[in-house]
Design an enzyme around this catalytic site. Structure first.
Site, PDB file in Angstrom:
ATOM      1  N   LEU A 149      14.330   3.646 -38.469  1.00  0.00           N
ATOM      2  CA  LEU A 149      15.280   4.429 -38.932  1.00  0.00           C
ATOM      3  C   LEU A 149      15.000   4.535 -40.759  1.00  0.00           C
ATOM      4  CD1 LEU A 149      17.790   3.091 -40.849  1.00  0.00           C
ATOM      5  CD2 LEU A 149      18.512   2.519 -38.165  1.00  0.00           C
ATOM      6  N   ARG A 150      15.443   5.717 -41.223  1.00  0.00           N
ATOM      7  CA  ARG A 150      15.539   5.764 -42.527  1.00  0.00           C
ATOM      8  C   ARG A 150      16.879   6.109 -43.147  1.00  0.00           C
ATOM      9  NH1 ARG A 150      13.009  11.590 -42.493  1.00  0.00           N
ATOM     10  NH2 ARG A 150      14.042  11.386 -40.458  1.00  0.00           N
ATOM     11  N   LEU A 253       3.976  12.183 -50.259  1.00  0.00           N
ATOM     12  CA  LEU A 253       2.974  12.170 -51.386  1.00  0.00           C
ATOM     13  C   LEU A 253       3.951  12.857 -52.474  1.00  0.00           C
ATOM     14  CD1 LEU A 253      -0.583  13.733 -49.974  1.00  0.00           C
ATOM     15  CD2 LEU A 253       0.207  11.734 -50.727  1.00  0.00           C
ATOM     16  N   CYS A 263      13.489  -2.324 -47.814  1.00  0.00           N
ATOM     17  CA  CYS A 263      12.598  -2.251 -46.962  1.00  0.00           C
ATOM     18  C   CYS A 263      11.105  -2.312 -47.417  1.00  0.00           C
ATOM     19  CB  CYS A 263      12.707  -1.148 -45.682  1.00  0.00           C
ATOM     20  SG  CYS A 263      14.237  -1.265 -44.882  1.00  0.00           S
TER      21      CYS A 263
HETATM   22  C1  UGA Z   1      11.618   2.828 -44.777  1.00  0.00           C
HETATM   23  C2  UGA Z   1      10.735   3.774 -43.672  1.00  0.00           C
HETATM   24  O1  UGA Z   1      10.511   5.100 -44.097  1.00  0.00           O
HETATM   25  C3  UGA Z   1      11.553   3.521 -42.290  1.00  0.00           C
HETATM   26  O2  UGA Z   1      10.783   4.255 -41.307  1.00  0.00           O
HETATM   27  C4  UGA Z   1      11.995   1.994 -41.943  1.00  0.00           C
HETATM   28  O3  UGA Z   1      12.701   1.966 -40.714  1.00  0.00           O
HETATM   29  C5  UGA Z   1      12.611   1.508 -43.023  1.00  0.00           C
HETATM   30  O4  UGA Z   1      11.858   1.548 -44.309  1.00  0.00           O
HETATM   31  C6  UGA Z   1      12.742   0.189 -42.536  1.00  0.00           C
HETATM   32  O5  UGA Z   1      11.883  -0.586 -42.760  1.00  0.00           O
HETATM   33  O6  UGA Z   1      14.055  -0.188 -41.997  1.00  0.00           O
HETATM   34  P1  UGA Z   1      13.718   3.772 -46.281  1.00  0.00           P
HETATM   35  O7  UGA Z   1      13.776   2.126 -46.815  1.00  0.00           O
HETATM   36  O8  UGA Z   1      15.119   4.400 -45.748  1.00  0.00           O
HETATM   37  O9  UGA Z   1      13.002   3.764 -45.020  1.00  0.00           O
HETATM   38  O10 UGA Z   1      13.365   4.697 -47.195  1.00  0.00           O
HETATM   39  P2  UGA Z   1      11.945   5.829 -47.260  1.00  0.00           P
HETATM   40  O11 UGA Z   1      12.592   6.896 -47.014  1.00  0.00           O
HETATM   41  O12 UGA Z   1      10.824   5.345 -46.643  1.00  0.00           O
HETATM   42  O13 UGA Z   1      11.831   5.773 -48.883  1.00  0.00           O
HETATM   43  C7  UGA Z   1      11.429   4.481 -49.601  1.00  0.00           C
HETATM   44  C8  UGA Z   1      11.170   4.908 -50.984  1.00  0.00           C
HETATM   45  O14 UGA Z   1      10.134   5.698 -51.250  1.00  0.00           O
HETATM   46  C9  UGA Z   1      12.219   5.736 -51.736  1.00  0.00           C
HETATM   47  O15 UGA Z   1      12.513   4.824 -53.108  1.00  0.00           O
HETATM   48  C10 UGA Z   1      11.739   6.829 -51.854  1.00  0.00           C
HETATM   49  O16 UGA Z   1      12.285   7.381 -53.198  1.00  0.00           O
HETATM   50  C11 UGA Z   1      10.422   6.466 -52.121  1.00  0.00           C
HETATM   51  N1  UGA Z   1       9.491   7.632 -52.088  1.00  0.00           N
HETATM   52  C12 UGA Z   1       9.438   8.317 -50.698  1.00  0.00           C
HETATM   53  C13 UGA Z   1       8.691   8.276 -52.850  1.00  0.00           C
HETATM   54  O17 UGA Z   1       8.653   7.696 -54.016  1.00  0.00           O
HETATM   55  N2  UGA Z   1       7.684   9.241 -52.638  1.00  0.00           N
HETATM   56  C14 UGA Z   1       7.662   9.817 -51.403  1.00  0.00           C
HETATM   57  O18 UGA Z   1       6.782  10.849 -51.072  1.00  0.00           O
HETATM   58  C15 UGA Z   1       8.598   9.490 -50.352  1.00  0.00           C
END
Ligand code: UGA
Length: 434
Positions: A149-150, A253, A263
Site C-alpha cells: 500500500l501507498r 519518473l 519505507c
Molecule cells: C512506498 C511504495 O510505493 C509502496 O508500494 C509500499 O507499499 C510502501 O512504500 C511501503 O513499503 O510501505 P509510500 O512510502 O507511501 O509507498 O510512498 P510513495 O508513493 O512510494 O512515494 C515515496 C516518495 O517518493 C515520496 O517522497 C514521493 O514524493 C517520492 N516520489 C515518488 C518522487 O520523488 N518522484 C516520483 O516520481 C514518485
C-alpha cells in the site's frame, strides 16, 4: 472469519479496518493505549483519505474492535503481524524487535490450525526463522504476505491491490495457508486481483525489491535532473519522452526533491545491509541511489542560500512539510529536512502544510507554523514549494508576489509554471529545468 491484527500503526490500522470492510470479524491489538482509544472510537490517529469512513463503519457494525490485550487474539483463525521494522540505531539493518515481540506475544494464544501472517517488511530469512518458531510452539503455521500500500491510497490499495503475494511453507502447511488466505481475500480475488504463491524467501524479496526498484527509478530521473541542470536541458520533457516507451513508463519518473517517508529510504538501506550479510555485492548500486536522493535536499538548500544572499534573519516561506501530498507523515521527509537546514543556517522559517503542521511540530518544534499560504508568504524573502499539494498548483503569482518582500520562488516538486512566475517578476528556479 475471525481475524486479529497485531500492530495498529499505518499498516495495521488500515489493514484491520479493511478486513472488517471485507466482512470479517476483526480485533486490532496495539501497545499504545491512546492509539487504541482513538481507533476504538472509530477515529483515525493519522491523516489518510477514506480511512475514517471504513473505520467508523467497522466499529459501528461491531465487526471491528481494538484492544491492548494480546489475549484477545485467542479464537481468531488468522493473525496478521503488521508492526514496524525501523532502521536500527547505528546501523542500516532492519530492527526486528517489534516483529519478534509480536510473534512471541501471540504464541501462548495460538491454537492448532491457526495461521500467523507476516505483513511487515523484513530481511529475507525472517519468515523461515519465525515459521520454525511458530510450528515448534503451537499447531499453527506461518505465511508471509507483504503489503504494497501507498500512503494516501492506503484503503484502495488494501482492498484492491495490484497483486497478492503469499509466501508459504512447502507441503500441506502451505496448502492450508493458501486456502485460509484465499478465504480472507475472497472478495478482491473474485474481482480478479492476481495472486502469486511463492516460498518465504521470494515473498520477502518481492517486497524489498519492489521498493528498491521504485527508489532506483526516482533516483535515475533525479540523476538526469543533475545532468539537465549542468547542460540547460529540461528533465520533465526528458521524462515525458522516455516515458512514452512502454518498457520504461512515465510513472515514478517525477524529478524533484526525491523520496522520503517511512519505507523507501529505510528499506533500501536494510536491503543493502542484508546483501552485505550474505556476502553479496549485488546491491552496491543502492548506495548511489541513496546518495543521489540525499544530494537533492542539499542542492535545494544551497540554491536557497544562493538566492537569498544574506540568510541570517531572512524570512523564508516553506510550503509543504509532508513527505508527499495527501499525507501528514513527515518521517524522513525531504521537505522537513530542507526546512530545518534553512533554519539552522539562520533563516526564519515559516512553514505551512495542509495536514502535516502538527506532526512536523512534534519533531521540529523550532520552526514557526502557520495555517495558510497567505500567512507563510507575508513579507517573505523567498518561498519554497517542497511538497506537491494540489492547492499549491493553483497559486496566483501576482497575489503571492504582492505579499512577499522579494519575488523569489523555488519549485522543488515541479508544480509551478516557472515561465508564468517569471512573467510576474519572480526569480523562479526549479529542479532539472532551465
Ligand atoms: C512506498 C511504495 O510505493 C509502496 O508500494 C509500499 O507499499 C510502501 O512504500 C511501503 O513499503 O510501505 P509510500 O512510502 O507511501 O509507498 O510512498 P510513495 O508513493 O512510494 O512515494 C515515496 C516518495 O517518493 C515520496 O517522497 C514521493 O514524493 C517520492 N516520489 C515518488 C518522487 O520523488 N518522484 C516520483 O516520481 C514518485
Amino acid at each position: 472469519m475471525r481475524i486479529s491484527v497485531i500492530g495498529c500503526g499505518y499498516l495495521g490500522a488500515v489493514h484491520a479496518a479493511c478486513m472488517a470492510e471485507l466482512g470479517h470479524d476483526v480485533v486490532g491489538v496495539d501497545v499504545d493505549e491512546s492509539k487504541v482509544a482513538e481507533l476504538a472510537a472509530g477515529r483515525a490517529p493519522f491523516f489518510e483519505p477514506g480511512l475514517p469512513e471504513v473505520l467508523a463503519r467497522g466499529v459501528a457494525s461491531g465487526r471491528l474492535r481494538f484492544t491492548t490485550d494480546m489475549a484477545e487474539t485467542a479464537g481468531a483463525r488468522v493473525h496478521f503481524v503488521a508492526v514496524g521494522t525501523p532502521q536500527t540505531a547505528g546501523s542500516h539493518a532492519a530492527d526486528l524487535r517489534y516483529v519478534d515481540a509480536a510473534v512471541g506475544g501471540l504464541l501462548p494464544h495460538l491454537s492448532d490450525g491457526d495461521l500467523v501472517v507476516g505483513k511487515s517488511t523484513v530481511p529475507v530469512g525472517t519468515a523461515a526463522r519465525l515459521g520454525d518458531l511458530v510450528r515448534a510452539s503451537s499447531g499453527a503455521d506461518l505465511a508471509w504476505n507483504p503489503e504494497f500500500l501507498r500512503e494516501g491510497f492506503a484503503v484502495a490499495d488494501t482492498l484492491s491491490p495490484d497483486r497478492f503475494v503469499y509466501g508459504v511453507p512447502g507441503g500441506e502447511g502451505g496448502e492450508r495457508a493458501t486456502a485460509l488466505l484465499d478465504e480472507v481475500y475472497a472478495g478482491p480475488l473474485a474481482a480478479g486481483m492476481p495472486r502469486l504463491v511463492t516460498d518465504y524467501a521470494t515473498a520477502e524479496l518481492v517486497k524489498v525489491s519492489a521498493n528498491a526498484f521504485l527508489a532506483t527509478k526516482i533516483s535515475f530521473i533525479n540523476a538526469m535532473a543533475e545532468i539537465a541542470e549542468a547542460t540547460g536541458a529540461d528533465v520533465t520533457q526528458l521524462a515525458d519522452a522516455i516515458g512514452h516507451d512502454a518498457r520504461i513508463g512515465r510513472r515514478f519518473l517525477n524529478a524533484g526533491l526525491g523520496f522520503g517517508g517511512g519505507c523507501l529510504p529505510k528499506d533500501i538501506r536494510a536491503f543493502q545491509a542484508r546483501a552485505d550479510e550474505l556476502g553479496l555485492e549485488s546491491l552496491a548500486f543502492l548506495a548511489d541511489v541513496d546518495a543521489v536522493n540525499m544530494r537533492r535536499r542539499r542542492y535545494v538548500v544551497d540554491l536557497a542560500l544562493e538566492m537569498l544572499g544574506e540568510v541570517v534573519g531572512a524570512k523564508v516561506a516553506v510550503l509543504g512539510l509532508a513527505f508527499k501530498p495527501d499525507s501528514d507523515d513527515v518521517r524522513d521527509s525531504p521537505a522537513l529536512d530542507v526546512a530545518r537546514a534553512l533554519q539552522e543556517a539562520g533563516a526564519h522559517v515559516v512553514a505551512y502544510d495542509p495536514e502535516a503542521n502538527a506532526t512536523a511540530a512534534l519533531v521540529a518544534p523550532g520552526l514557526e507554523y502557520v495555517d495558510s499560504v497567505d500567512e507563510a508568504i507575508q513579507g517573505a524573502a523567498l518561498a519554497l514549494v517542497l511538497t506537491e499539494w494540489r492547492q499549491f498548483r493553483g497559486l496566483d503569482p501576482e497575489a503571492v508576489g504582492r505579499s512577499m518582500a522579494h519575488r523569489r520562488v523555488i519549485d522543488a516538486r515541479t508544480v509551478l509554471d516557472l515561465a508564468l512566475w517569471r512573467d510576474h517578476g519572480f526569480e523562479a528556479r526549479g529542479l532539472g529545468r532551465p
